[in-house]
Motif scaffolding. Sequence first.
Motif, mmCIF file in Angstrom:
data_model
loop_
_atom_site.group_PDB
_atom_site.id
_atom_site.type_symbol
_atom_site.label_atom_id
_atom_site.label_comp_id
_atom_site.label_asym_id
_atom_site.label_seq_id
_atom_site.Cartn_x
_atom_site.Cartn_y
_atom_site.Cartn_z
ATOM 1 N N ALA A 126 0.799 -1.226 0.000
ATOM 2 C CA ALA A 126 0.000 0.000 0.000
ATOM 3 C C ALA A 126 0.836 1.283 0.000
ATOM 4 O O ALA A 126 0.545 2.203 -0.780
ATOM 5 N N PRO A 127 1.879 1.412 0.846
ATOM 6 C CA PRO A 127 2.644 2.668 0.797
ATOM 7 C C PRO A 127 3.275 2.947 -0.569
ATOM 8 O O PRO A 127 3.232 4.075 -1.065
ATOM 9 N N ALA A 128 3.840 1.898 -1.183
ATOM 10 C CA ALA A 128 4.450 2.094 -2.501
ATOM 11 C C ALA A 128 3.390 2.436 -3.545
ATOM 12 O O ALA A 128 3.622 3.272 -4.427
ATOM 13 N N LEU A 129 2.218 1.791 -3.446
ATOM 14 C CA LEU A 129 1.148 2.080 -4.399
ATOM 15 C C LEU A 129 0.647 3.504 -4.252
ATOM 16 O O LEU A 129 0.309 4.165 -5.246
ATOM 17 N N VAL A 130 0.592 3.998 -3.034
ATOM 18 C CA VAL A 130 0.162 5.383 -2.822
ATOM 19 C C VAL A 130 1.159 6.361 -3.447
ATOM 20 O O VAL A 130 0.781 7.328 -4.111
ATOM 21 N N VAL A 131 2.446 6.089 -3.252
ATOM 22 C CA VAL A 131 3.467 6.966 -3.839
ATOM 23 C C VAL A 131 3.414 6.918 -5.364
ATOM 24 O O VAL A 131 3.466 7.957 -6.044
ATOM 25 N N LEU A 132 3.314 5.699 -5.919
ATOM 26 C CA LEU A 132 3.224 5.572 -7.372
ATOM 27 C C LEU A 132 1.966 6.236 -7.910
ATOM 28 O O LEU A 132 1.983 6.836 -8.992
ATOM 29 N N GLY A 133 0.878 6.124 -7.165
ATOM 30 C CA GLY A 133 -0.350 6.778 -7.603
ATOM 31 C C GLY A 133 -0.207 8.282 -7.669
ATOM 32 O O GLY A 133 -0.699 8.928 -8.596
ATOM 33 N N GLY A 134 0.491 8.846 -6.671
ATOM 34 C CA GLY A 134 0.688 10.290 -6.678
ATOM 35 C C GLY A 134 1.653 10.762 -7.735
ATOM 36 O O GLY A 134 1.486 11.844 -8.312
ATOM 37 N N LEU A 135 2.678 9.955 -8.001
ATOM 38 C CA LEU A 135 3.720 10.371 -8.945
ATOM 39 C C LEU A 135 3.414 10.000 -10.383
ATOM 40 O O LEU A 135 3.964 10.627 -11.304
ATOM 41 N N LEU A 136 2.587 8.986 -10.617
ATOM 42 C CA LEU A 136 2.342 8.505 -11.977
ATOM 43 C C LEU A 136 0.888 8.642 -12.407
ATOM 44 O O LEU A 136 0.598 9.226 -13.449
ATOM 45 N N VAL A 137 -0.025 8.100 -11.601
ATOM 46 C CA VAL A 137 -1.424 8.039 -12.021
ATOM 47 C C VAL A 137 -2.016 9.437 -12.153
ATOM 48 O O VAL A 137 -2.654 9.766 -13.176
ATOM 49 N N TYR A 138 -1.817 10.264 -11.162
ATOM 50 C CA TYR A 138 -2.420 11.600 -11.214
ATOM 51 C C TYR A 138 -1.857 12.453 -12.353
ATOM 52 O O TYR A 138 -2.645 13.098 -13.078
ATOM 53 N N PRO A 139 -0.529 12.507 -12.577
ATOM 54 C CA PRO A 139 -0.040 13.265 -13.738
ATOM 55 C C PRO A 139 -0.555 12.730 -15.073
ATOM 56 O O PRO A 139 -0.868 13.517 -15.972
ATOM 57 N N VAL A 140 -0.651 11.397 -15.211
ATOM 58 C CA VAL A 140 -1.182 10.841 -16.449
ATOM 59 C C VAL A 140 -2.654 11.216 -16.608
ATOM 60 O O VAL A 140 -3.118 11.536 -17.727
ATOM 61 N N TYR A 141 -3.386 11.204 -15.515
ATOM 62 C CA TYR A 141 -4.794 11.620 -15.575
ATOM 63 C C TYR A 141 -4.904 13.072 -16.024
ATOM 64 O O TYR A 141 -5.740 13.413 -16.878
ATOM 65 N N GLN A 142 -4.089 13.944 -15.471
ATOM 66 C CA GLN A 142 -4.115 15.352 -15.863
ATOM 67 C C GLN A 142 -3.703 15.531 -17.317
ATOM 68 O O GLN A 142 -4.274 16.352 -18.043
ATOM 69 N N LEU A 143 -2.707 14.761 -17.752
ATOM 70 C CA LEU A 143 -2.281 14.828 -19.143
ATOM 71 C C LEU A 143 -3.418 14.442 -20.081
ATOM 72 O O LEU A 143 -3.684 15.133 -21.079
ATOM 73 N N GLY A 144 -4.087 13.350 -19.773
ATOM 74 C CA GLY A 144 -5.206 12.933 -20.606
ATOM 75 C C GLY A 144 -6.359 13.917 -20.556
ATOM 76 O O GLY A 144 -7.004 14.175 -21.582
ATOM 77 N N LEU A 145 -6.626 14.492 -19.389
ATOM 78 C CA LEU A 145 -7.722 15.451 -19.263
ATOM 79 C C LEU A 145 -7.466 16.702 -20.101
ATOM 80 O O LEU A 145 -8.361 17.165 -20.826
#
Length: 321
Positions: free
Chosen positions: A42-61
């Motif tokens: 969970a801690p690693a997934l949270v960090v990856l989510g903040g560093l990867l998932v959210y920027p990719v979401y913003q890029l696509g948006l």
Amino acid sequence: MRAVLSGSGGAVRSRPRGRGGWSRRSPRPFGRSSSVPWLYLAPALVVLGGLLVYPVYQLGLISFLEYTQAQVSGGEPTTFQGFGNYAELFGDGQFWRVLLATVVFAAACVVSTLAVGCALAVLLTRVRALPRLALMMAALGAWATPAVTGSTVWLLLFDPDFGPVNRMLGLGDHSWTYGRFSAFALVLLEVVWCSFPFVMVTVYAGIRAVPAEVLEAAALDGASQWRIWRSVLAPMLRPILVVVTIQSVIWDFKVFTQIYVMTNGGGIAGQNLVLNVYAYQKAFASSQYSLGSAIGVVMLLILLAVTLVYLRLLRRQGEEL
């Protein structure tokens, strides 16, 4: 208790049975459906989510919006464009020319990097300890050099006025960055120079793991060095070669610093543009942030496809994913 014959003498030994006649097995610490492993991740997934998932979401948006300097400054409202930015991008002939140049340039870099790295890895196995150490240190020094520093050094080496390369070759004031193909060739040399150490060290480690008896048997059969590499080493090193190839494709496909520094932002009239530099120009030089984001999404999808091919190759080789 269940009697079980043991050995040739017919001795009888007993083994306890569980309920229903089944033998008991040692309990496993975690079941397949247990959530405990996910708690550790969970801690690693949270960090990856903040560093990867959210920027990719913003890029696509942003790629689906009309987002220019007017929207950034608040002068005009942001409107939803749907696939309008992608339609404009795919309808632009320059995009397809830049995409083709990127694919060809990345392929040339990958092939050259693999050729140089594999050749030097074989060389490392055939030299003494001191030359091997010197070559390893020199290669790692090139690998550790920042891209901006390495690009500047290569520009100085090939400078038309003060560079030693032109003097040694007798080319006078020839400018390597003026022509399209010569500029791409110069950048390719720099990319290979800073990329081959990874391939060399990785392949060298794989060669050292190959049993010496296999190579000796091939040599006794009269196989040449090229035949030994092609028929013996390359098949045994296939998993390693797949890894370094896919990673080289990803790195070389999104080259930015070398092109931007050595061709002064993409060359004369954009003749040396690649997708990363093209996206930068659209987003920051032209303030068309939505088009720049669309280019980023296209690059992400292309690299995702390459990654999926890599995973498929691993599954074919029986690797656990």
